[in-house]
Design a protein around this motif. Structure first.
Motif, mmCIF file in Angstrom:
data_model
loop_
_atom_site.group_PDB
_atom_site.id
_atom_site.type_symbol
_atom_site.label_atom_id
_atom_site.label_comp_id
_atom_site.label_asym_id
_atom_site.label_seq_id
_atom_site.Cartn_x
_atom_site.Cartn_y
_atom_site.Cartn_z
ATOM 1 N N ASN A 251 10.845 51.350 95.689
ATOM 2 C CA ASN A 251 12.135 50.730 95.975
ATOM 3 C C ASN A 251 13.314 51.667 95.714
ATOM 4 O OD1 ASN A 251 10.973 48.269 96.733
ATOM 5 N ND2 ASN A 251 10.914 47.529 94.610
ATOM 6 N N GLY A 252 13.027 52.896 95.320
ATOM 7 C CA GLY A 252 14.089 53.860 95.094
ATOM 8 C C GLY A 252 14.888 53.629 93.827
ATOM 9 N N GLY A 253 14.309 52.921 92.853
ATOM 10 C CA GLY A 253 15.017 52.622 91.610
ATOM 11 C C GLY A 253 14.861 53.717 90.575
ATOM 12 N N GLY A 254 15.524 53.508 89.434
ATOM 13 C CA GLY A 254 15.507 54.521 88.388
ATOM 14 C C GLY A 254 14.903 54.067 87.076
ATOM 15 N N ARG A 255 14.458 52.805 87.000
ATOM 16 C CA ARG A 255 13.875 52.338 85.739
ATOM 17 C C ARG A 255 12.527 52.998 85.479
ATOM 18 N NH1 ARG A 255 13.544 46.003 85.961
ATOM 19 N NH2 ARG A 255 12.690 46.548 88.012
ATOM 20 N N TYR A 256 12.092 52.906 84.229
ATOM 21 C CA TYR A 256 10.784 53.450 83.801
ATOM 22 C C TYR A 256 10.686 54.961 84.041
ATOM 23 C CZ TYR A 256 10.092 48.453 84.594
ATOM 24 O OH TYR A 256 10.247 47.092 84.634
ATOM 25 N N SER A 257 11.829 55.632 84.046
ATOM 26 C CA SER A 257 11.876 57.091 84.278
ATOM 27 C C SER A 257 11.265 57.466 85.625
ATOM 28 C CB SER A 257 11.168 57.840 83.150
ATOM 29 O OG SER A 257 11.792 57.605 81.897
ATOM 30 N N ALA A 258 11.468 56.601 86.616
ATOM 31 C CA ALA A 258 10.861 56.823 87.932
ATOM 32 C C ALA A 258 11.308 58.142 88.552
ATOM 33 C CB ALA A 258 11.202 55.662 88.865
ATOM 34 N N ALA A 259 12.544 58.545 88.267
ATOM 35 C CA ALA A 259 13.040 59.783 88.861
ATOM 36 C C ALA A 259 12.465 61.026 88.201
ATOM 37 C CB ALA A 259 14.572 59.813 88.778
ATOM 38 N N ARG A 260 11.737 60.846 87.091
ATOM 39 C CA ARG A 260 11.204 61.993 86.355
ATOM 40 C C ARG A 260 9.722 62.220 86.612
ATOM 41 N NH1 ARG A 260 14.399 63.843 82.318
ATOM 42 N NH2 ARG A 260 13.005 65.633 82.531
ATOM 43 N N ILE A 261 9.191 61.598 87.633
ATOM 44 C CA ILE A 261 7.793 61.842 88.004
ATOM 45 C C ILE A 261 7.704 63.203 88.688
ATOM 46 C CG2 ILE A 261 5.890 61.087 89.499
ATOM 47 C CD1 ILE A 261 6.853 58.230 89.107
ATOM 48 N N CYS B 32 -4.074 43.059 76.492
ATOM 49 C CA CYS B 32 -3.359 44.255 76.040
ATOM 50 C C CYS B 32 -2.247 43.831 75.080
ATOM 51 C CB CYS B 32 -2.734 45.002 77.221
ATOM 52 S SG CYS B 32 -3.921 45.688 78.390
ATOM 53 N N ARG B 33 -1.800 44.771 74.264
ATOM 54 C CA ARG B 33 -0.649 44.508 73.401
ATOM 55 C C ARG B 33 0.657 44.771 74.134
ATOM 56 N NH1 ARG B 33 -1.846 47.705 67.921
ATOM 57 N NH2 ARG B 33 0.216 46.891 67.399
ATOM 58 N N THR B 34 0.591 45.610 75.155
ATOM 59 C CA THR B 34 1.748 45.871 76.004
ATOM 60 C C THR B 34 1.229 46.312 77.367
ATOM 61 O OG1 THR B 34 3.832 47.102 76.192
ATOM 62 C CG2 THR B 34 1.929 48.300 75.333
ATOM 63 N N LYS B 35 2.045 46.132 78.389
ATOM 64 C CA LYS B 35 1.648 46.515 79.742
ATOM 65 C C LYS B 35 2.272 47.869 80.070
ATOM 66 C CE LYS B 35 -0.161 45.127 83.829
ATOM 67 N NZ LYS B 35 -1.539 44.686 84.047
ATOM 68 N N CYS B 36 1.445 48.875 80.267
ATOM 69 C CA CYS B 36 1.945 50.212 80.570
ATOM 70 C C CYS B 36 2.659 50.200 81.926
ATOM 71 C CB CYS B 36 0.805 51.216 80.591
ATOM 72 S SG CYS B 36 -0.068 51.330 79.013
ATOM 73 N N ASP C 236 1.849 52.790 93.607
ATOM 74 C CA ASP C 236 1.615 51.648 94.494
ATOM 75 C C ASP C 236 2.353 50.447 93.931
ATOM 76 O OD1 ASP C 236 -0.105 50.119 92.673
ATOM 77 O OD2 ASP C 236 -1.615 51.635 93.075
ATOM 78 N N GLU C 237 2.444 49.416 94.729
ATOM 79 C CA GLU C 237 3.229 48.239 94.343
ATOM 80 C C GLU C 237 2.551 47.387 93.279
ATOM 81 O OE1 GLU C 237 1.730 45.382 98.047
ATOM 82 O OE2 GLU C 237 3.786 46.143 97.987
ATOM 83 N N GLY C 238 1.348 47.784 92.852
ATOM 84 C CA GLY C 238 0.649 47.020 91.835
ATOM 85 C C GLY C 238 1.116 47.281 90.418
ATOM 86 N N SER C 239 1.990 48.287 90.228
ATOM 87 C CA SER C 239 2.503 48.576 88.886
ATOM 88 C C SER C 239 4.027 48.524 88.896
ATOM 89 C CB SER C 239 2.048 49.961 88.424
ATOM 90 O OG SER C 239 2.693 50.983 89.162
ATOM 91 N N ARG C 240 4.624 48.324 87.720
ATOM 92 C CA ARG C 240 6.082 48.306 87.630
ATOM 93 C C ARG C 240 6.672 49.657 88.036
ATOM 94 N NH1 ARG C 240 7.415 47.066 81.761
ATOM 95 N NH2 ARG C 240 5.373 48.014 81.412
ATOM 96 N N LEU C 241 6.061 50.740 87.563
ATOM 97 C CA LEU C 241 6.549 52.068 87.902
ATOM 98 C C LEU C 241 6.407 52.324 89.396
ATOM 99 C CD1 LEU C 241 7.576 54.878 87.121
ATOM 100 C CD2 LEU C 241 5.209 55.516 86.582
ATOM 101 N N GLY C 242 5.279 51.938 89.968
ATOM 102 C CA GLY C 242 5.068 52.140 91.395
ATOM 103 C C GLY C 242 6.083 51.386 92.236
ATOM 104 N N ARG C 243 6.332 50.132 91.884
ATOM 105 C CA ARG C 243 7.323 49.354 92.642
ATOM 106 C C ARG C 243 8.709 49.981 92.534
ATOM 107 N NH1 ARG C 243 4.229 45.147 90.452
ATOM 108 N NH2 ARG C 243 5.712 44.811 88.748
ATOM 109 N N GLU C 244 9.031 50.491 91.334
ATOM 110 C CA GLU C 244 10.341 51.106 91.140
ATOM 111 C C GLU C 244 10.500 52.340 92.025
ATOM 112 O OE1 GLU C 244 14.068 50.698 89.233
ATOM 113 O OE2 GLU C 244 12.311 49.383 89.332
ATOM 114 N N VAL C 245 9.455 53.157 92.088
ATOM 115 C CA VAL C 245 9.506 54.357 92.929
ATOM 116 C C VAL C 245 9.634 53.970 94.399
ATOM 117 C CG1 VAL C 245 8.200 56.366 93.713
ATOM 118 C CG2 VAL C 245 8.228 55.784 91.288
#
Length: 394
Positions: free
Chosen positions: A217-227, A12-16, A206-215
């Motif tokens: 873990n209760g974090g706010g990166r990757y716009s996790a709070a806007r799901i 990939c050129r970037t990891k979603c 799920d924990e297999g993605s950056r967004l999933g791990r952030e959610v």
């Protein structure tokens, strides 16, 4: 018997942010050597598999099987030079009997050019699965996608002019910043372009993605709070079901729609448990009784092939009970359901005795229903199908 071939390209050129696949961002210098390994796996099939200890009856007669579908997925296989895609397809033609009905290439919109599209057709590719995901630029940016709405429209036009007339669009319901209004606009934009096939997936946490791990873990990166909330995501899915039906699409699998006669021939093999061979790093294979998978690391995969061995890291011979469970889990994903009368003679009485009572309970609860001899998910339960599967298989 017909055989499907899946070729994995893990670059990939970037990891979603939402991606939980075994893919990554690698130097383009790895692309051609990786294809060398894929070609070697195809051409040296017999000796490579002999060294793995896999004794598949279908594999032993692979030269007599007819390959009718090829799916080149990833990752972003449209990053490869067209000559490398040609090399892989030529190797398949030289190693198998074939009558390619459907040759699919996954492509991201921003990677599609006129020159590539023309070369893909020349190589024998006749279907493109485009990683669209959304038509909303804000959602695309938050998800880490490199393309924008204008790129989707431009790529579609390029493919049509080049002569590719079988295109799939992927969408994701539940991306960060997605709203009812933006989702309705995305579905309307998709229908206006009129792809032959549509795949819609609800966002997985799920924990297999950056967004999933952030959610998780209760974090706010990757716009996790806007799901969007789960109920909203289910509403988005059901809205798409209604709109696509009005537009003339057949809903044939939980996540897939097609214009009449244009269902994905290759993907149907997975749901019907037909045989398929996976080639490349992380690719999975199934011969009807056994499943196996290559190691995921592309550098390790290429090095192993150069050393004359195939790096298989998983092998599993399915028990009758496992095969029986798969028949239900995969068969119920199809809206046509399961032909129980045809399935029953293939298995002994033990698994049937344990599942009949559960089916009766699920029918009474309105989660599944009988349509003549076929057992199907209830139409209003498609958005929560995983919950139904868990209850049926528990």
């Amino acid at each position: 018997m017909n055989l499907g071939i899946y070729v994995q390209v893990p670059f990939c050129r970037t990891k979603c942010t939402y991606c939980n696949f075994h893919t990554g961002v690698f130097s383009s210098r790895m692309y051609s050597p990786y294809v060398d390994g894929v070609v070697r796996e195809i051409l040296e099939r017999d000796s490579l598999y002999h060294s793995t200890g896999i004794a598949s009856s279908i594999f032993r007669c692979a030269a007599q099987l007819n390959v009718d579908t090829v799916y080149i997925g990833g990752g972003t296989p449209s990053l490869l030079a067209p000559v490398d895609l040609q090399r892989m397809l030529d190797a398949l033609r030289g190693s198998y009997r074939y009558s390619f009905q459907e040759v699919t290439l996954e492509a991201d919109p921003e990677t599609i050019t006129t020159e590539k599209a023309e070369a893909w057709i020349a190589a024998g590719i006749n279907r493109i699965s485009m990683g669209t995901q959304s038509f909303d630029d804000n959602e695309l940016a938050a998800a880490g996608r490199l393309h924008r709405r204008a790129d989707i429209c431009a790529a579609d036009k390029i493919l049509r002019v080049a002569g590719i007339c079988n295109i799939n669009f992927d969408l994701i319901a539940g991306l960060p910043h997605q709203t009812e209004e933006s989702w309705h606009c995305t579905v309307e934009d998709l229908i206006a372009l009129g792809p032959e096939h549509v795949s819609i997936y609800m966002l997985e946490i799920d924990e297999g993605s950056r967004l999933g791990r952030e959610v998780l873990n209760g974090g706010g990166r990757y716009s996790a709070a806007r799901i969007p909330q789960d109920d909203s995501i289910a509403d988005f899915y059901e809205y798409a079901c209604r709109q696509l039906a009005v537009a003339g699409y057949e809903h044939y699998e939980i996540s897939n729609w097609a214009k009449p006669g244009l269902r994905s021939k290759h993907n149907l093999k997975y749901w019907l448990r037909d045989p398929y061979f996976g080639i490349g790093a992380g690719a999975h294979s199934f011969d009807g009784k056994m499943r196996w998978a290559n190691a995921h690391d592309p550098a390790g995969y290429s090095a192993a092939l150069s050393a004359g061995r195939l790096p298989v890291e998983q092998k599993e011979v399915l028990s009758e009970e496992q095969a029986f469970d798969e028949e239900f889990f995969l068969g119920l994903r199809l809206l046509d359901g399961i032909d129980v009368a045809a399935l029953e003679p293939r298995y002994n009485t033990a698994p049937w005795n344990s599942v009949r009572n559960r089916i009766d309970v699920l029918v009474q609860r309105g989660l599944v229903e009988w349509r003549r001899e076929r057992l199907c998910l209830a139409p209003n339960r498609l958005a929560v199908s995983n919950e139904v599967f868990v209850e049926l298989m528990s």
